[in-house]
Design a protein around this motif. Structure first.
Motif, PDB file in Angstrom:
ATOM      1  N   VAL A  80       0.428  17.806  12.932  1.00 44.91           N
ATOM      2  CA  VAL A  80       1.698  18.489  12.706  1.00 44.91           C
ATOM      3  C   VAL A  80       1.633  19.144  11.336  1.00 44.91           C
ATOM      4  O   VAL A  80       1.114  18.556  10.390  1.00 44.91           O
ATOM      5  N   ALA A  81       2.137  20.363  11.233  1.00 44.13           N
ATOM      6  CA  ALA A  81       2.011  21.112   9.983  1.00 44.13           C
ATOM      7  C   ALA A  81       3.241  21.023   9.096  1.00 44.13           C
ATOM      8  O   ALA A  81       3.138  21.141   7.879  1.00 44.13           O
ATOM      9  N   ASP A  82       4.406  20.816   9.656  1.00 43.53           N
ATOM     10  CA  ASP A  82       5.640  20.943   8.893  1.00 43.53           C
ATOM     11  C   ASP A  82       6.407  19.623   8.848  1.00 43.53           C
ATOM     12  O   ASP A  82       6.561  18.947   9.876  1.00 43.53           O
ATOM     13  N   TYR A  83       6.892  19.282   7.670  1.00 43.19           N
ATOM     14  CA  TYR A  83       7.648  18.037   7.480  1.00 43.19           C
ATOM     15  C   TYR A  83       8.843  17.953   8.428  1.00 43.19           C
ATOM     16  O   TYR A  83       9.163  16.884   8.931  1.00 43.19           O
ATOM     17  N   THR A  84       9.470  19.069   8.699  1.00 39.52           N
ATOM     18  CA  THR A  84      10.647  19.060   9.580  1.00 39.52           C
ATOM     19  C   THR A  84      10.282  18.779  11.026  1.00 39.52           C
ATOM     20  O   THR A  84      11.170  18.517  11.845  1.00 39.52           O
ATOM     21  N   ASP A  85       8.996  18.804  11.365  1.00 34.85           N
ATOM     22  CA  ASP A  85       8.555  18.491  12.728  1.00 34.85           C
ATOM     23  C   ASP A  85       8.261  17.009  12.933  1.00 34.85           C
ATOM     24  O   ASP A  85       7.957  16.590  14.043  1.00 34.85           O
ATOM     25  N   LEU A  86       8.340  16.210  11.865  1.00 38.62           N
ATOM     26  CA  LEU A  86       8.161  14.762  12.012  1.00 38.62           C
ATOM     27  C   LEU A  86       9.391  14.174  12.679  1.00 38.62           C
ATOM     28  O   LEU A  86      10.521  14.605  12.420  1.00 38.62           O
ATOM     29  N   ASP A  87       9.185  13.146  13.506  1.00 38.62           N
ATOM     30  CA  ASP A  87      10.340  12.453  14.064  1.00 38.62           C
ATOM     31  C   ASP A  87      10.798  11.390  13.060  1.00 38.62           C
ATOM     32  O   ASP A  87      10.146  11.143  12.043  1.00 38.62           O
ATOM     33  N   SER A  88      11.924  10.762  13.329  1.00 39.18           N
ATOM     34  CA  SER A  88      12.518   9.839  12.351  1.00 39.18           C
ATOM     35  C   SER A  88      11.621   8.639  12.070  1.00 39.18           C
ATOM     36  O   SER A  88      11.552   8.163  10.932  1.00 39.18           O
ATOM     37  N   GLU A  89      10.894   8.152  13.090  1.00 38.63           N
ATOM     38  CA  GLU A  89       9.985   7.024  12.867  1.00 38.63           C
ATOM     39  C   GLU A  89       8.825   7.426  11.954  1.00 38.63           C
ATOM     40  O   GLU A  89       8.390   6.650  11.112  1.00 38.63           O
ATOM     41  N   GLU A  90       8.328   8.644  12.123  1.00 36.29           N
ATOM     42  CA  GLU A  90       7.239   9.124  11.266  1.00 36.29           C
ATOM     43  C   GLU A  90       7.706   9.308   9.826  1.00 36.29           C
ATOM     44  O   GLU A  90       6.986   8.942   8.883  1.00 36.29           O
ATOM     45  N   VAL A  91       8.902   9.840   9.639  1.00 26.88           N
ATOM     46  CA  VAL A  91       9.455   9.997   8.289  1.00 26.88           C
ATOM     47  C   VAL A  91       9.593   8.635   7.618  1.00 26.88           C
ATOM     48  O   VAL A  91       9.227   8.452   6.457  1.00 26.88           O
ATOM     49  N   THR A  92      10.105   7.671   8.378  1.00 23.17           N
ATOM     50  CA  THR A  92      10.278   6.313   7.839  1.00 23.17           C
ATOM     51  C   THR A  92       8.942   5.708   7.456  1.00 23.17           C
ATOM     52  O   THR A  92       8.787   5.153   6.360  1.00 23.17           O
ATOM     53  N   GLU A  93       7.948   5.832   8.340  1.00 26.31           N
ATOM     54  CA  GLU A  93       6.650   5.242   8.036  1.00 26.31           C
ATOM     55  C   GLU A  93       5.980   5.929   6.854  1.00 26.31           C
ATOM     56  O   GLU A  93       5.353   5.275   6.021  1.00 26.31           O
ATOM     57  N   MET A  94       6.133   7.251   6.738  1.00 25.54           N
ATOM     58  CA  MET A  94       5.564   7.954   5.587  1.00 25.54           C
ATOM     59  C   MET A  94       6.163   7.406   4.293  1.00 25.54           C
ATOM     60  O   MET A  94       5.439   7.154   3.320  1.00 25.54           O
ATOM     61  N   GLY A  95       7.460   7.194   4.281  1.00 32.43           N
ATOM     62  CA  GLY A  95       8.116   6.638   3.101  1.00 32.43           C
ATOM     63  C   GLY A  95       7.660   5.227   2.792  1.00 32.43           C
ATOM     64  O   GLY A  95       7.397   4.886   1.627  1.00 32.43           O
ATOM     65  N   GLU A  96       7.568   4.387   3.827  1.00 35.60           N
ATOM     66  CA  GLU A  96       7.134   3.001   3.619  1.00 35.60           C
ATOM     67  C   GLU A  96       5.688   2.932   3.131  1.00 35.60           C
ATOM     68  O   GLU A  96       5.370   2.146   2.228  1.00 35.60           O
ATOM     69  N   LEU A  97       4.814   3.743   3.703  1.00 33.74           N
ATOM     70  CA  LEU A  97       3.419   3.751   3.252  1.00 33.74           C
ATOM     71  C   LEU A  97       3.297   4.296   1.828  1.00 33.74           C
ATOM     72  O   LEU A  97       2.458   3.834   1.057  1.00 33.74           O
ATOM     73  N   THR A  98       4.134   5.254   1.487  1.00 31.65           N
ATOM     74  CA  THR A  98       4.138   5.778   0.114  1.00 31.65           C
ATOM     75  C   THR A  98       4.541   4.684  -0.867  1.00 31.65           C
ATOM     76  O   THR A  98       3.901   4.506  -1.913  1.00 31.65           O
ATOM     77  N   GLN A  99       5.583   3.930  -0.535  1.00 34.46           N
ATOM     78  CA  GLN A  99       6.002   2.822  -1.399  1.00 34.46           C
ATOM     79  C   GLN A  99       4.896   1.787  -1.543  1.00 34.46           C
ATOM     80  O   GLN A  99       4.597   1.329  -2.654  1.00 34.46           O
ATOM     81  N   GLN A 100       4.268   1.410  -0.423  1.00 32.24           N
ATOM     82  CA  GLN A 100       3.198   0.416  -0.470  1.00 32.24           C
ATOM     83  C   GLN A 100       1.996   0.943  -1.251  1.00 32.24           C
ATOM     84  O   GLN A 100       1.360   0.203  -1.993  1.00 32.24           O
ATOM     85  N   ALA A 101       1.702   2.221  -1.095  1.00 30.57           N
ATOM     86  CA  ALA A 101       0.590   2.820  -1.849  1.00 30.57           C
ATOM     87  C   ALA A 101       0.859   2.728  -3.348  1.00 30.57           C
ATOM     88  O   ALA A 101      -0.033   2.367  -4.124  1.00 30.57           O
ATOM     89  N   MET A 102       2.074   3.054  -3.756  1.00 28.54           N
ATOM     90  CA  MET A 102       2.409   2.984  -5.175  1.00 28.54           C
ATOM     91  C   MET A 102       2.290   1.551  -5.695  1.00 28.54           C
ATOM     92  O   MET A 102       1.740   1.320  -6.780  1.00 28.54           O
TER      93      MET A 102
END
Length: 175
Positions: A80-102
Motif C-alpha cells: 500500500v502506498a498511502d497512509y490513508t489506505d491503511l485500515d484501522s487495525e493497520e494504523v493501530t499496529e503501526m502505532g504500537e510497533l512504533t512505540q515498542q521500537a522506541m
C-alpha cells in the motif's frame, strides 16, 4: 609530477552506496510485482531481511541505508502506498510497533531523542514511494557532524547485522 586527483582531500570510499544512488532494488512501478523490495523482504528470513520483529499486519526492519545506528522502519505486509489506505487495525499496529521500537532502541542504544516520520510520495522524499513505511530514527547530541555536510558521508558505528541481533533479542523483553 602531480596526480590529477591530488587536490589535498582525503577520500572515504563507500562503494556499497552506489546501489542506492543508482536506485537498484527500487520498484519499476507501483505494484508489488514491479519488484518492491519491501514485499520481497517480508518473504525472506529475518536475518537476511534485517527484520527485527513481525506483527500481524506490519513488520519492523533496520534501514539498509540508515541515517543513524538503529534507524528502523515499520512497514505493512500489504503493498500500500498511502497512509490513508491503511485500515484501522493497520494504523493501530503501526502505532504500537512504533512505540515498542522506541522503547527497545532506548533500552539497547540509549538515544537522546527520535525523529519519526512518513515521507508520503517521491516528491516528499520517499525513496520507495510505492510501499508505505514509517521511519524511526534515533538521535544523539552531536550526531550530526561535519561528515554529512562536508563529505556527504554518514559514519555508522555498528554493523547492521549486529544492531539487528541486539534489537531483536531485546524486543520481547522491553515493555
Amino acid at each position: 609530477m602531480t596526480d590529477e586527483n591530488d587536490d589535498c582531500f582525503d577520500r572515504l570510499w563507500t562503494p556499497h552506496r552506489m546501489a542506492y544512488i543508482k536506485g537498484e532494488g527500487k520498484p519499476s512501478g507501483p505494484r508489488a510485482q514491479d519488484g518492491c523490495p519491501f514485499c520481497d523482504i517480508s518473504a525472506v528470513d529475518d536475518r537476511s531481511g534485517l527484520v527485527v520483529t513481525r506483527g500481524k499486519a506490519m513488520y519492523v526492519i533496520l534501514n539498509k541505508y540508515p541515517y543513524n545506528s538503529g534507524h528502523l522502519m515499520v512497514i505493512p505486509f500489504r503493498h500500500v502506498a498511502d497512509y490513508t489506505d491503511l485500515d484501522s487495525e493497520e494504523v493501530t499496529e503501526m502505532g504500537e510497533l512504533t512505540q515498542q521500537a522506541m522503547r527497545t532502541v532506548r533500552e539497547v542504544l540509549g538515544p537522546h531523542g527520535f525523529n519519526l516520520g512518513i515521507n508520503q510520495g517521491q516528491i516528499a522524499g520517499a525513496g520507495i514511494a510505492a510501499h508505505l513505511h514509517q521511519h524511526i530514527v534515533p538521535r544523539w547530541g552531536g550526531d550530526s557532524n561535519f561528515m554529512p555536510v562536508i563529505a556527504r558521508t554518514k559514519t555508522i558505528p555498528e554493523m547492521l547485522d549486529d544492531t539487528r541481533e541486539r534489537l531483536a533479542a531485546a524486543w520481547k523483553t522491553v515493555g
